[in-house]
Design a protein around this motif. Structure first.
Motif, mmCIF file in Angstrom:
data_model
loop_
_atom_site.group_PDB
_atom_site.id
_atom_site.type_symbol
_atom_site.label_atom_id
_atom_site.label_comp_id
_atom_site.label_asym_id
_atom_site.label_seq_id
_atom_site.Cartn_x
_atom_site.Cartn_y
_atom_site.Cartn_z
ATOM 1 N N GLY A 429 33.252 36.278 44.654
ATOM 2 C CA GLY A 429 34.102 37.251 43.980
ATOM 3 C C GLY A 429 33.298 38.466 43.550
ATOM 4 N N ASP A 430 33.974 39.614 43.389
ATOM 5 C CA ASP A 430 33.256 40.817 42.959
ATOM 6 C C ASP A 430 33.464 41.109 41.474
ATOM 7 O OD1 ASP A 430 35.775 41.899 42.733
ATOM 8 O OD2 ASP A 430 35.450 43.545 44.142
ATOM 9 N N SER A 431 34.261 40.315 40.798
ATOM 10 C CA SER A 431 34.448 40.525 39.361
ATOM 11 C C SER A 431 33.489 39.620 38.588
ATOM 12 C CB SER A 431 35.893 40.205 38.961
ATOM 13 O OG SER A 431 36.768 41.179 39.495
ATOM 14 N N PRO A 432 33.147 40.026 37.357
ATOM 15 C CA PRO A 432 32.255 39.169 36.565
ATOM 16 C C PRO A 432 32.851 37.773 36.413
ATOM 17 C CG PRO A 432 32.578 41.304 35.492
ATOM 18 C CD PRO A 432 33.539 41.259 36.650
ATOM 19 N N LEU A 442 44.609 38.550 36.014
ATOM 20 C CA LEU A 442 43.822 39.406 36.899
ATOM 21 C C LEU A 442 42.565 39.885 36.186
ATOM 22 C CD1 LEU A 442 46.651 41.616 38.466
ATOM 23 C CD2 LEU A 442 45.192 40.003 39.713
ATOM 24 N N PRO A 443 41.449 39.968 36.901
ATOM 25 C CA PRO A 443 40.246 40.548 36.287
ATOM 26 C C PRO A 443 40.431 42.053 36.074
ATOM 27 C CG PRO A 443 39.871 40.075 38.610
ATOM 28 C CD PRO A 443 41.235 39.546 38.281
ATOM 29 N N SER A 444 39.457 42.670 35.422
ATOM 30 C CA SER A 444 39.669 44.060 35.012
ATOM 31 C C SER A 444 39.745 45.025 36.185
ATOM 32 C CB SER A 444 38.560 44.494 34.037
ATOM 33 O OG SER A 444 37.295 44.313 34.642
ATOM 34 N N ASP A 445 39.250 44.657 37.344
ATOM 35 C CA ASP A 445 39.398 45.559 38.499
ATOM 36 C C ASP A 445 40.759 45.404 39.172
ATOM 37 O OD1 ASP A 445 39.168 43.192 39.894
ATOM 38 O OD2 ASP A 445 37.518 43.852 41.192
ATOM 39 N N GLY A 446 41.617 44.542 38.602
ATOM 40 C CA GLY A 446 42.994 44.450 39.072
ATOM 41 C C GLY A 446 43.186 43.622 40.330
ATOM 42 N N LYS A 447 42.128 42.983 40.813
ATOM 43 C CA LYS A 447 42.246 42.245 42.070
ATOM 44 C C LYS A 447 41.390 40.980 42.037
ATOM 45 C CE LYS A 447 40.634 45.903 43.986
ATOM 46 N NZ LYS A 447 39.969 46.794 44.936
ATOM 47 N N PHE A 448 41.927 39.945 42.652
ATOM 48 C CA PHE A 448 41.077 38.824 43.041
ATOM 49 C C PHE A 448 40.549 39.178 44.418
ATOM 50 C CE2 PHE A 448 44.340 36.614 40.350
ATOM 51 C CZ PHE A 448 43.493 36.255 39.315
ATOM 52 N N ASP A 449 39.279 39.508 44.504
ATOM 53 C CA ASP A 449 38.748 39.954 45.790
ATOM 54 C C ASP A 449 37.235 39.826 45.809
ATOM 55 O OD1 ASP A 449 38.146 41.983 44.010
ATOM 56 O OD2 ASP A 449 38.603 43.609 45.401
ATOM 57 N N GLY A 450 36.664 40.084 46.956
ATOM 58 C CA GLY A 450 35.217 39.994 47.067
ATOM 59 C C GLY A 450 34.768 40.009 48.514
ATOM 60 N N ASP A 523 37.482 29.888 40.585
ATOM 61 C CA ASP A 523 36.629 31.002 40.988
ATOM 62 C C ASP A 523 37.563 32.116 41.444
ATOM 63 O OD1 ASP A 523 37.396 30.483 43.672
ATOM 64 O OD2 ASP A 523 35.745 29.075 43.936
ATOM 65 N N GLU A 524 37.011 33.234 41.876
ATOM 66 C CA GLU A 524 37.900 34.379 42.128
ATOM 67 C C GLU A 524 38.853 34.145 43.304
ATOM 68 O OE1 GLU A 524 35.938 38.076 41.503
ATOM 69 O OE2 GLU A 524 37.722 39.263 41.985
ATOM 70 N N ALA A 525 38.438 33.298 44.278
ATOM 71 C CA ALA A 525 39.324 33.027 45.415
ATOM 72 C C ALA A 525 40.314 31.901 45.109
ATOM 73 C CB ALA A 525 38.491 32.657 46.645
HETATM 74 CA CA CA Z 1 37.883 41.494 41.698
#
Ligand code: CA
Ligand code: FEO
Ligand code: CA
Ligand code: CA
Length: 691
Positions: A429-432, A442-450, A523-525
């Motif tokens: 994931g790319d969020s903390p 949702l994390p602060s970047d608005g996306k579950f992504d990475g 986890d983020e995914a």
């Molecule tokens: Ca993210």
């Protein structure tokens, strides 16, 4: 699209256990996987978390690779404002209805019927027991025999393909998997404690695949099976298969009946599948473990660990085939289970060609296989291992496909899946990490992504996994993968590339044990603990090239009740989507929209088929196209310009049901037992669907 009526929707949602599946379905389909310990006890995810923190690089692939994500992100940020003033007219600001999605969605329901949108028609194409081969009798529920079943359509249709006919435009070729039998529903006076040999043989013959030529009515689109047609065939749990590829002939695959380790009898628990670009069908052997008896009596620690990782345990099997055929008794044939759990390849256009088990694609609980061609002509196959906390895989062939229909091209292409490289996926994931709290917020970047990486496992005779020979990587793929730190996913089912865009979509069905004691946390995914509704992941290979080993990803859908805070629909206003739970299989229409079938609706509705817009301002708009009968799972799906086919699997498989006490009478009506069947949905006038 008109907004759904929230009152009506709320009335019809009844939360259930087992992801909406009955205990009976759990027992017969997957050997009660939910009730057994999670087979993946490796600690790789914890190690993975550490690595994730160390290497997390925000925006690693932003820009060229995940262009589609940008659209979703804009929607996500704008959604709350739209929600505030949504009054039924706000659809316009989310773009026009995409081509292919112009239909009035059906509401969630508990009908013992297939429900479809206004203006559409449905037809049962073929049902369990309908004759296929010359001389096979008509279905007679009270007089079923193994010989009849071997010439009739099998039980519990799952994957479906509707292919061009080689000689006639008025005909098509239908291919279907038959995942499993449920003798309690199928057979009168079935004794589950001591089944008769004939009942066991009926079960064996009800598994496998069917190939059937069908006539197409050019006015209505109705499809009618042609009994005894030249391409018709039944493949069962006793049909010979060639064990092909790098592990063929391995000691791990030898049995007393097959000392060479090159010929296996039958295919089991065939779930989803896919079409290769050269016209063959791939089919995944999924919960094969349940057919084998006496794993609990095996004492050798290495063998025990291997069996446990694949969910083989206990004494007698559910169907007790071991009482008739010793190959299902581990104490007599310890290697027989190693000959199942593969992707099989069948050529529906060549009944003389012995089907293959493709060892190069690894052995696990294969959901299905999503093939595609890379720009350089090599073939790539995406695969999911449908188990809680198991992995996503891909295979990249060594050789390139030959085009054309010559005999030499066909021979060449039918060997492509024997040489190549097998990979397993790791997602970061790319969020903390602290922003992924397991609630689905949702994390602060608005996306579950990475970003992600395909990790090499083996290529030909070369193993890339320390302590494993190449044969061991192919036959015990789960344990080999455990060593390299892939991401433990929430039941990865279908993994399929969108032919229009090349993006890859992964259905992650659910995982109620995520975040429970001793198990991997969110986890983020896989962002929700005790995940009952699943999610859909969108994966973009680096440079759009599927042979690359790096990728970007984001969650398109976090499924469940749109009114719940933990759901996400690609940024589309949640008031205007159909509720969706437990995504299982995916398909694409000719316009590039995603279609999703579900397995177990934890919101309490019957299962269904849903269409999802992927691009532009309507991205994330989910519309329910149909529901299947009570107790059934929506399988198949075939989505073409003028046909939608679904396999209604296990209708009426509800707790307390039996042959004598049926709880569904679909599709034959009052006084009948339920029969799994394939349904053909067309638009009135045989017009283009969704247009
Ligand atoms: Ca993210
Ligand atoms: Fe047979 Fe993973 O569903
Ligand atoms: Ca499935
Ligand atoms: Ca399923």
């Amino acid at each position: 699209m008109q907004p759904q009526n929230p009152e009506r929707r709320r009335l019809q949602l009844f939360p259930t256990v087992h992801g909406g599946r009955s205990a009976m379905t759990c027992m017969y389909r997957c050997g009660d996987a939910c009730s057994h310990p999670v087979p993946n006890t490796s600690d790789n995810e914890y190690l993975g978390d550490v690595i994730a923190k160390a290497v997390s690089r925000r925006g690693l692939f932003k820009g060229g690779v995940t262009a589609g994500v940008v659209v979703g992100a804009a929607g996500a940020l704008a959604a709350p404002a739209a929600a505030a003033d949504a009054d039924g007219s706000s659809s316009a600001r989310w773009g026009r209805t995409p081509r292919g999605l112009d239909f009035e969605p059906v509401e969630p329901n508990r009908e013992d019927a297939v429900t479809i949108p206004e203006g559409y028609e449905q037809q049962v194409v073929i049902a369990w027991g309908d004759p296929i081969l010359e001389g096979a009798p008509e279905f007679d529920a009270h007089a079923q025999t193994a010989a009849a079943q071997a010439g009739q359509f099998g039980y519990n249709n799952d994957y479906v393909a509707l292919l061009p006919h080689p000689e006639s435009r008025r005909k098509k070729v239908l291919v279907a998997n038959h995942e499993y039998s449920d003798e309690v529903l199928m057979l009168p006076a079935y004794d589950s404690a001591a089944p008769s040999e004939e009942h066991i043989k009926i079960g064996l013959a009800a598994h496998g695949l069917s190939v059937v030529e069908v006539d197409e009515d050019r006015e209505t689109g109705d499809l009618t099976p042609i009994v005894g047609a030249p391409l018709n065939r039944r493949i069962t749990a006793e049909t010979p298969f060639v064990l092909a590829g790098p592990a063929a002939g391995s000691d791990l695959l030898k049995t007393s009946a097959d000392p060479e380790g090159t010929t296996a009898l039958g295919t089991l628990n065939n779930c989803a599948g896919g079409m290769t670009p050269w016209g063959t069908v791939l089919s995944g052997e999924e919960n094969f473990n349940q057919y084998f008896a006496n794993a609990g009596s095996v004492t050798d620690p290495v063998a025990k660990a291997r069996l446990a990782r694949y969910g083989l345990s206990g004494g007698a099997s559910q169907r007790k085939w071991e009482t008739y055929d010793k190959r299902f008794d581990l104490l007599q044939e310890p290697n027989e289970p190693n000959r199942f759990g593969w992707i099989v390849e069948v050529d529906p256009y060549d009944p003389e060609w012995t089907p293959r088990k493709r060892t190069a694609l690894g052995r696990f609980k294969h959901e299905g296989a999503g093939p595609r061609l890379a720009r350089d002509g090599r073939v790539v196959v995406y695969m999911g291992d449908d188990e809680r906390f198991d992995y996503m895989y891909k295979f990249v062939s060594k050789h390139k496909m030959k085009t054309g229909s010559s005999r030499s091209a066909r021979e060449h292409n039918r060997k492509l899946l024997d040489e190549g490289t097998l990979y397993v996926a790791k997602l970061t994931g790319d969020s903390p990490v602290e922003e992924i709290d397991g609630t689905g917020a949702l994390p602060s970047d608005g996306k579950f992504d990475g970003s992600g990486e395909w990790i090499k496992l083996a290529s030909g005779d070369t193993s890339y996994v320390e302590g494993f020979t190449a044969d061991e990587v192919y036959v015990f793929t789960r344990q080999a993968a455990d060593k390299v730190g892939p991401t433990k996913m929430d039941r990865p089912e279908d993994v399929e590339p969108n032919p229009k865009t090349g993006k890859v979509y992964v259905a992650l069905t659910n995982n109620s044990q995520r975040g429970t004691s001793g198990r991997a946390a969110a986890d983020e995914a896989n962002p929700r603990n005790s995940n009952r509704h699943g999610q859909v992941l969108e994966l973009t290979e680096r440079w759009g090239d599927p042979t690359q080993t790096k990728f970007g990803w984001n969650l398109l859908l976090v499924c469940g009740d749109p009114e719940a805070a933990d759901t996400y629909f690609g940024g589309f206003p949640k008031e205007e989507v159909s509720p969706i739970s437990c995504p299982d299989n995916v398909a694409f229409d000719p316009y590039g929209n995603l279609w999703i079938s579900t397995d177990g609706n934890a919101l309490g509705s019957n299962d269904g088929l849903f269409a999802v817009s992927l691009e532009g301002r309507s991205r994330g708009q989910v519309k329910q196209f149909l529901t299947v009968p009570l107790g059934a799972e929506t399988c198949g799906p075939v989505v073409q310009e003028k046909h939608i086919l679904v396999a209604a699997q296990h209708p009426g498989e509800l707790d307390g049901a039996s042959f004598e006490n049926p709880l569904s009478d679909w599709p034959d009506g009052p006084g009948s037992i339920p029969r799994p069947a394939i349904v053909n949905v067309t638009k009135e006038g045989f017009e283009s669907i969704g247009c």
